[in-house]
Design an enzyme around this catalytic site. Sequence first.
Site, PDB file in Angstrom:
ATOM      1  N   LYS A  80       0.518   1.409 -14.505  1.00 16.47           N
ATOM      2  CA  LYS A  80      -0.121   2.122 -13.388  1.00 16.47           C
ATOM      3  C   LYS A  80      -0.525   3.511 -13.862  1.00 16.47           C
ATOM      4  O   LYS A  80       0.237   4.178 -14.592  1.00 16.47           O
ATOM      5  CB  LYS A  80       0.871   2.206 -12.228  1.00 16.47           C
ATOM      6  N   SER A 155       0.311   0.828  -3.223  1.00 17.87           N
ATOM      7  CA  SER A 155      -0.684   1.440  -4.063  1.00 17.87           C
ATOM      8  C   SER A 155      -0.815   0.845  -5.452  1.00 17.87           C
ATOM      9  O   SER A 155      -1.791   1.115  -6.157  1.00 17.87           O
ATOM     10  CB  SER A 155      -0.384   2.930  -4.180  1.00 17.87           C
ATOM     11  N   SER A 179       5.092   0.281  -2.632  1.00 19.14           N
ATOM     12  CA  SER A 179       3.926   0.116  -3.505  1.00 19.14           C
ATOM     13  C   SER A 179       4.077  -0.826  -4.684  1.00 19.14           C
ATOM     14  O   SER A 179       3.084  -1.132  -5.338  1.00 19.14           O
ATOM     15  CB  SER A 179       3.473   1.463  -4.030  1.00 19.14           C
TER      16      SER A 179
HETATM   17  N1  GLN Z   1       1.760   2.672   1.481  1.00 18.30           N
HETATM   18  C1  GLN Z   1       2.749   3.704   1.487  1.00 18.30           C
HETATM   19  C2  GLN Z   1       2.064   5.051   1.518  1.00 18.30           C
HETATM   20  O1  GLN Z   1       0.905   5.063   1.647  1.00 18.30           O
HETATM   21  C3  GLN Z   1       3.635   3.575   0.277  1.00 18.30           C
HETATM   22  C4  GLN Z   1       3.023   4.046  -0.956  1.00 18.30           C
HETATM   23  C5  GLN Z   1       3.889   3.937  -2.155  1.00 18.30           C
HETATM   24  O2  GLN Z   1       4.903   3.259  -2.143  1.00 18.30           O
HETATM   25  N2  GLN Z   1       3.509   4.672  -3.189  1.00 18.30           N
HETATM   26  O3  GLN Z   1       2.665   6.068   1.431  1.00 18.30           O
END
Ligand code: GLN
Length: 486
Positions: A80, A155, A179
């Site tokens: 990532k 994400s 994420s």
């Molecule tokens: N979807 C969640 C957010 O937007 C979690 C994101 C993540 O785990 N990085 O914060």
Amino acid sequence: MEIHYLTAHELKDRLKKRELSCAEIAGSIYSRIDEVENKLNSYIRLDKEHALSGAGEIDKLISSNAIEISDFTGIPVAIKDNMCTKNITTTCASRILENYVPIYNATVIDRLESRNYILAGKANMDEFAMGSSNENSYFGPTKNPWNTGRVPGGSSGGPAASVASGEAICSLGSDTGGSIRQPASLCGIVGFKPTYGRVSRYGLVAFASSLDQIGPLTRDVDDCAAMLNVICGCDGNDSTSIDTAVPDFKSFLAEDMKGMKIGIVKELMAEGIDREVREAVQMTIKMAEEAGGKVEEVSIPSLEYALDVYYIIAPSEASSNLSRFDGVRYGHRNMQARTLREMYQRTRAEGFGEEVKRRIMIGTYCLSAGYYDAYYEKAQRVRTLIINDFKKAFGKFDVLISPTSPTTAFKIGEKIEDPLTMYMSDICTIPVNLAGLPAISIPAGLSADKLPIGLQIIGDILREDNVLKAASSLEKAIGFKDKPGI
Ligand code: GLN
């Protein structure tokens, strides 16, 4: 099965028997990338030459017996793009870091390098890991390999789509509120968020420091355990990393669940969870019983507040962490500004996308002198209630089970205009981060329209053993073997 769809442990066996070379594995991953990447956009940065020549070097080292073949030797792993890779751009899918080249490796990268892994590429993501659909990337959305009209989740959408489609054997993602697990669920693969502090965050660009954790996305639980063996462990460069022995995670893989007590989280099987998702999870409950587990329902009442708490704490920490991107130290800088203040303003206005700005504004508000007590401090108190509720549940159960995501992959564009609906996608995963617990998502089947459904298994602090035991035996019972049609 094509080489690009094998697991890391299958490839290791073949490397050991000299049936395959690292160059062949990297070659097969890159031909797959050539075939599907223009449809998926899983990657922000690819470097075929570097991957192929690196694989050739490792082949030479193997044949001269200079190195032994261990887990992930010669295995192409997607990373990532919020993990620092020395001399290789690390953008966080943001314009503000578009040309940022780190001068050091994240600890997890050093650990993979010590195994002679191959960097498949830097994977696409929501900007600064904020999002649940990968639509917040400055470099364009990633598509779901099961249906390119759908999101891969976020994400870590890039890390998930690359593994699901054969553009990488496995990947590393980060999980602040889901994420790793949510995109793993939407793409039909395995994703693991370890206990907070198990894996060093050194070199992971911070989103919300008390929640962030790095973990693997893989094709099976076995590879997941092997990756944990490589990346877990105390690190002097991260003051929150836990100083505790790292077990052999592979030793927890089990055939059955004899003697295990499993709690089904009532609040996460209620309305708001798609019928098909609920039914798939109910099927796995039967399998857990057949595998010797004792299943009971459990209520965690404070879960009701988890989303509200998260959307105060995460933006608060983010607004503080992202203050470093000011055009002075690194990253994008507006060159037309005439004063320092104007330079800050224009740099940040141009550099950050809409969702990131929204979070910075919410966070700055929650941390401001007049509102700190009412929002941030209150949220921390409720966070403690959630932690205590989980503690109570783990007094009775070894693992808790729920869906990973309330829905299967939704359509691109469907939720992007409505942040609150988007935030709901993480209802099942966010509580786990607030309590710092380990949790995995494994594929539980396909919906009628051929989209993957994920099952979440949650363990108590540092009880990855229970999570892996339950996950590996359920994985066998479920027997999910489907691949996307792309
Ligand atoms: N979807 C969640 C957010 O937007 C979690 C994101 C993540 O785990 N990085 O914060």
